[in-house]
Design a protein around this motif. Sequence first.
Motif, short mmCIF file in Angstrom:
data_model
loop_
_atom_site.label_atom_id
_atom_site.label_comp_id
_atom_site.label_asym_id
_atom_site.label_seq_id
_atom_site.Cartn_x
_atom_site.Cartn_y
_atom_site.Cartn_z
N ASN A 8 25.00 41.15 49.71
CA ASN A 8 24.94 42.60 49.91
C ASN A 8 26.12 43.03 50.77
OD1 ASN A 8 24.25 41.98 52.57
ND2 ASN A 8 22.09 42.54 52.33
N THR A 9 26.16 44.28 51.15
CA THR A 9 27.30 44.79 51.91
C THR A 9 27.37 44.20 53.33
OG1 THR A 9 25.99 46.71 52.55
CG2 THR A 9 27.46 46.96 50.65
N ASP A 10 26.28 43.59 53.80
CA ASP A 10 26.30 42.92 55.10
C ASP A 10 26.67 41.44 54.96
OD1 ASP A 10 25.48 45.22 56.48
OD2 ASP A 10 23.38 44.79 56.04
N GLY A 11 26.87 40.97 53.73
CA GLY A 11 27.24 39.58 53.50
C GLY A 11 26.06 38.66 53.30
N LEU A 12 24.82 39.17 53.32
CA LEU A 12 23.63 38.34 53.13
C LEU A 12 23.44 38.01 51.66
CD1 LEU A 12 21.12 40.03 55.59
CD2 LEU A 12 22.24 37.81 55.86
N TYR A 13 23.17 36.75 51.40
CA TYR A 13 22.98 36.25 50.04
C TYR A 13 21.84 37.00 49.34
CZ TYR A 13 21.67 32.99 46.31
OH TYR A 13 21.35 32.42 45.10
N ILE A 14 22.11 37.38 48.06
CA ILE A 14 21.09 38.04 47.24
C ILE A 14 20.61 37.08 46.16
CG2 ILE A 14 20.60 39.93 45.66
CD1 ILE A 14 22.82 41.52 47.07
N GLU A 15 21.56 36.63 45.33
CA GLU A 15 21.24 35.77 44.20
C GLU A 15 22.53 35.20 43.65
OE1 GLU A 15 21.27 39.33 40.84
OE2 GLU A 15 19.40 38.31 41.26
N ASP A 16 22.40 34.27 42.70
CA ASP A 16 23.58 33.76 42.01
C ASP A 16 23.80 34.57 40.75
OD1 ASP A 16 24.20 31.75 43.79
OD2 ASP A 16 23.03 30.22 42.77
N THR A 17 25.06 34.64 40.35
CA THR A 17 25.42 35.32 39.11
C THR A 17 26.44 34.45 38.37
OG1 THR A 17 26.14 37.41 38.14
CG2 THR A 17 27.30 36.69 40.10
N LEU A 18 26.50 34.57 37.06
CA LEU A 18 27.43 33.78 36.26
C LEU A 18 28.76 34.50 36.11
CD1 LEU A 18 25.07 32.50 33.43
CD2 LEU A 18 25.92 31.23 35.39
N VAL A 19 29.85 33.74 36.31
CA VAL A 19 31.21 34.27 36.17
C VAL A 19 32.04 33.24 35.40
CG1 VAL A 19 31.12 35.65 38.29
CG2 VAL A 19 31.94 33.31 38.40
N ASP A 20 33.25 33.64 35.07
CA ASP A 20 34.18 32.75 34.38
C ASP A 20 34.56 31.59 35.31
OD1 ASP A 20 37.48 32.48 33.60
OD2 ASP A 20 35.96 32.35 32.02
N ASP A 21 34.85 30.43 34.74
CA ASP A 21 35.20 29.25 35.54
C ASP A 21 36.42 29.48 36.42
OD1 ASP A 21 33.12 27.69 34.68
OD2 ASP A 21 34.21 26.83 33.00
N ALA A 22 37.31 30.34 36.02
CA ALA A 22 38.54 30.57 36.77
C ALA A 22 38.35 31.55 37.93
CB ALA A 22 39.62 31.12 35.83
N PHE A 23 37.18 32.12 38.06
CA PHE A 23 36.94 33.12 39.11
C PHE A 23 37.04 32.49 40.49
CE2 PHE A 23 34.09 35.27 42.10
CZ PHE A 23 34.59 36.56 42.03
N SER A 24 37.72 33.20 41.39
CA SER A 24 37.77 32.82 42.81
C SER A 24 37.97 34.10 43.60
CB SER A 24 38.90 31.83 43.08
OG SER A 24 40.14 32.45 42.84
N GLY A 25 37.75 34.01 44.88
CA GLY A 25 37.92 35.19 45.71
C GLY A 25 36.64 35.97 45.89
#
Length: 181
Positions: A8-25
């Motif tokens: 969330n906007t405070d940096g607290l973990y919400i859940e995992d999501t799927l992204v492309d393998d090359a994603f970083s940042g």
Amino acid sequence: MKAVPKVNTDGLYIEDTLVDDAFSGVVPFYADPPETETDIEAAVDEEEEETEPEIAGYIVGVPVPQGLYLPQFDLAAWEAREEGEQTDPSGYWSEGLSAEEIEELTKPQPQEPTATDLLGEELTAMKLQNIQQQALVGSMGEQLVQSKLEGIQQQQTIGALGAELAATKLEVIKLKGADQA
């Protein structure tokens, strides 16, 4: 595809999501504004006036280290780092819960008894009741035997008294007969 955390906007973990393998940042994701018929009509009428969508949180391409109960990503440290700076990515993650909250989460919780546990308890109660009833029946049997013995002793006493009475009557008759003769 790989799974990365959403915070969330405070940096607290919400859940995992799927992204492309090359994603970083770290990239923001936006809240979906609720759409109603009046919103759609207003959007058509006012196409020129666009509002910037609200940031709902961030998708973080930095893996979460093991052992955190509620991971919290340090967004400010991530933004403050210099481009190309090589630091331990797990250093951006910290625990989002206090020690007291973790202690509350980790203390043993009373478990609900299973159906097998309940049946076992019921069977044990029935066995105890059966043992108590058997002890009661045994005690009553002893009392019955004792009563029968007392009855036999009383009959023997009555028989002995009857024999003494008969002997006494015979003696009285003999004495009366001796007095008359």
